[in-house]
Design an enzyme around this catalytic site. Sequence first.
Site, mmCIF file in Angstrom:
data_model
loop_
_atom_site.group_PDB
_atom_site.id
_atom_site.type_symbol
_atom_site.label_atom_id
_atom_site.label_comp_id
_atom_site.label_asym_id
_atom_site.label_seq_id
_atom_site.Cartn_x
_atom_site.Cartn_y
_atom_site.Cartn_z
ATOM 1 N N ASP A 78 0.852 -1.335 -0.010
ATOM 2 C CA ASP A 78 -0.029 -0.027 -0.030
ATOM 3 C C ASP A 78 0.845 1.235 -0.093
ATOM 4 O O ASP A 78 1.992 1.063 0.434
ATOM 5 C CB ASP A 78 -0.912 0.074 1.149
ATOM 6 C CG ASP A 78 -0.312 -0.030 2.641
ATOM 7 O OD1 ASP A 78 0.963 -0.730 2.826
ATOM 8 O OD2 ASP A 78 -0.493 0.976 3.446
ATOM 9 N N GLU A 171 0.002 -1.152 5.716
ATOM 10 C CA GLU A 171 1.035 -0.866 6.654
ATOM 11 C C GLU A 171 1.020 0.614 6.810
ATOM 12 O O GLU A 171 1.070 0.969 7.983
ATOM 13 C CB GLU A 171 2.619 -1.215 5.950
ATOM 14 C CG GLU A 171 3.635 -0.879 6.930
ATOM 15 C CD GLU A 171 4.286 0.577 6.980
ATOM 16 O OE1 GLU A 171 5.022 0.966 7.794
ATOM 17 O OE2 GLU A 171 3.732 1.235 5.939
#
Length: 402
Positions: A78, A171
């Site tokens: 991400d 994350e």
Amino acid sequence: MTSVIERFLKYVSFNTRADEDSETCPSTPGQRVLGAALVEEMLAMGITDAHMDENGYIYGTVPGDPAMPTIGLIAHMDTAMDYPGDNVCPKVVAFSGADVALNEKAGIYLRPSEFPAMLGSLGKHLIVTDGRTLLGADDKAGVAEILTAAQALLNSAKPHATVRIGFTPDEEIGRGADLFDVDNFGADYAYTVDGGALGEIEYENFNAAGAVVKVNGRNIHPGSAKDKMVNSQLIAMEFQSMLPAAQRPEHTEGYEGFIHLIGMEGSVENSTLRYIIRDHDMEKFQDKKALMKKICVFLNEKYGNGTVSLEISDSYFNMRGQIEPCMYIVERAMDAMKKVGITPRTVPIRGGTDGAKLSFMGLPCPNLCTGGENYHGRFEYIPVEDMEKCVKMLIEILTNVK
């Protein structure tokens, strides 16, 4: 053999921006799309057990010498919410020391006068944005470097450790390690490849918490409000004013912590303040939380019980205590850096990392550099040559294992 740069330029085309308001895992569908592409690529490389689990985590193994330890390499798919991550248009520019035009038409330049660290990349080739989006080196550079190193090991006859690969979602919103399958991952230890400038190795991070302050007021027509109106916005401002100005992020560095107001909304009747609380030192971290509670008590005594409420939730903790008993894994990484011409330096992470939670879950996991700079914004860049050195660093860690 696909180069690390080819991989990286492909991965940044996927929009994997996380969404903290989503309750799904991954929080955004683009992360699964990238994950599926990574699995396909890994299988084509010969990583036969590559797969995506039900939560969008990617796993795979490069078999190695059973006499060597099993080492994990982890990165996240991400990108940050801070800036747009769709329609990324990267370009590679030779850096001579002059300002770099990201978007000449819009007057957007990457200037060494504003980002002096650029001068350490004189003569290198920088991958930059067009000034409209972030680049996504955090952490697609780590993904590209891990898979390029894995491909090199698969094509080499040189003995190496067994490598367990893990790519996590979300994350950037603090959930990356939440559903990571540590037991089945089966590594003796691991490294997150999620750091910044070349040479950085990190095994200390912030203790972190989030806080929500809610203020209840009383709305009365302003024409007849005397001695009746209670403006929640003003009380919210009073709460903020009682926090130490020196403990704001714009006034701190190194090991200094902060209390950061990240959002506010309100009306006369109701207001909300949202904070993140950070400190490397646990005692100072607890002191910051205690101060916020003390202010809440004071304002309730002043304006009436129930006027101000405070909710604090811990997010993650400093992994230093988990790494110090096995510092040989940090030393191994530092030795590998030196062997490939990188000068190692340990720095405290002024943020979080999947490795912090994983270390507390029983998988010691310091963080390694990827080469990127200026993460989470349109001035993000990464030198081509530094990415290539990071690949060599990973190969060295995995092949020269005692």
